[in-house]
Design a protein around this motif. Structure first.
Motif, mmCIF file in Angstrom:
data_model
loop_
_atom_site.group_PDB
_atom_site.id
_atom_site.type_symbol
_atom_site.label_atom_id
_atom_site.label_comp_id
_atom_site.label_asym_id
_atom_site.label_seq_id
_atom_site.Cartn_x
_atom_site.Cartn_y
_atom_site.Cartn_z
ATOM 1 N N TYR A 47 0.819 -1.223 0.000
ATOM 2 C CA TYR A 47 0.000 0.000 0.000
ATOM 3 C C TYR A 47 0.847 1.266 0.000
ATOM 4 C CZ TYR A 47 -4.331 -2.532 1.067
ATOM 5 O OH TYR A 47 -5.425 -3.340 1.021
ATOM 6 N N GLU A 67 -10.974 -1.986 1.077
ATOM 7 C CA GLU A 67 -9.720 -2.727 1.255
ATOM 8 C C GLU A 67 -9.785 -3.621 2.488
ATOM 9 O OE1 GLU A 67 -6.979 -2.977 -0.856
ATOM 10 O OE2 GLU A 67 -8.535 -2.079 -2.093
ATOM 11 N N GLU A 69 -2.336 -10.316 -5.051
ATOM 12 C CA GLU A 69 -1.925 -9.855 -6.380
ATOM 13 C C GLU A 69 -3.021 -10.090 -7.411
ATOM 14 O OE1 GLU A 69 1.747 -12.009 -6.699
ATOM 15 O OE2 GLU A 69 2.905 -10.378 -5.788
ATOM 16 N N ASN A 124 -5.757 -7.597 -6.785
ATOM 17 C CA ASN A 124 -5.339 -6.252 -7.230
ATOM 18 C C ASN A 124 -5.374 -6.122 -8.752
ATOM 19 O OD1 ASN A 124 -4.965 -5.429 -4.605
ATOM 20 N ND2 ASN A 124 -2.742 -5.580 -4.646
ATOM 21 N N PRO A 138 -7.975 -3.110 -8.774
ATOM 22 C CA PRO A 138 -6.893 -2.398 -8.060
ATOM 23 C C PRO A 138 -7.437 -1.571 -6.885
ATOM 24 C CG PRO A 138 -6.755 -2.035 -10.431
ATOM 25 C CD PRO A 138 -8.060 -2.729 -10.170
ATOM 26 N N PRO A 139 -6.619 -1.433 -5.846
ATOM 27 C CA PRO A 139 -7.057 -0.630 -4.690
ATOM 28 C C PRO A 139 -7.306 0.822 -5.074
ATOM 29 C CG PRO A 139 -4.885 -1.605 -4.273
ATOM 30 C CD PRO A 139 -5.305 -1.984 -5.659
#
Length: 185
Positions: A132, A145, A177, A180, A184-185
């Motif tokens: 992060y 998240e 992964e 993400n 994606p965050p």
């Protein structure tokens, strides 16, 4: 004492093979004597006069040494509440993950950067914040998240104390992964 231990400048630690039963008083008295000898060798250092008060001449701890000074002012008790959590979330949105000193200095001066890092672990639900680094997110993004990390942790049995922890097999990192990549965050 065997031949290998004869060359050591420190006392040999009593072990269960040489002393016998761990529950025996002989074992514990030998262990206590060994601890005292180790303290005498390592706790008092001539080059550091401040260490001379740690133990007495017999190797016993000086309990007063470890007490706060009599003139010490006790720190005010801090409470972490909803207001502090909101300021942390504001700081994450403004400065990003990994910039806890800046968040501390500008928004939460009574909390150290390390304190805030620990709080961010709980807020995001992930023990390792490295992925992060510099990520900025608002309250809703942080909550997403947290939920994502919790889901992964529960799936792999690695949700510990309110945070996702990595496993030895790398399955958690692989799941992070993949998650993400797709979102994606």
């Amino acid at each position: 004492m065997n031949d290998a231990s004869a060359d050591r400048p420190w006392p040999v630690h009593p072990d269960t093979e040489s002393v016998g039963n761990v529950a025996s008083s002989e074992f514990w008295s030998q262990k206590q004597e060994w601890v005292k000898q180790m303290r005498l060798m390592f706790c008092r250092r001539p080059e550091f006069p401040e260490t001379h008060g740690i133990i007495d001449d017999g190797g016993m701890l000086n309990q007063e040494y470890f007490q706060p000074p009599k003139d010490a002012v006790p720190q005010a008790e801090r409470k972490w509440g909803e207001e502090e959590k909101c300021k942390l979330l504001e700081g994450i949105e403004k400065y990003g993950i990994g910039h806890f000193r800046e968040i501390s200095e500008s928004l939460l001066p009574e909390w150290s950067g390390n304190d805030l890092r620990m709080k961010a672990i709980r807020v995001l639900g992930r023990q390792n914040l490295q992925l992060y680094k510099d990520w900025k997110g608002d309250k809703d993004a942080v909550q997403r998240e947290y939920e994502r990390n919790k889901e992964i942790g529960l799936r792999f049995g690695t949700w510990k104390g309110g945070a996702l922890v990595y496993d030895d097999d790398g399955l958690v990192l692989k799941a992070i992964e993949e998650s993400n990549r797709s979102n994606p965050p």
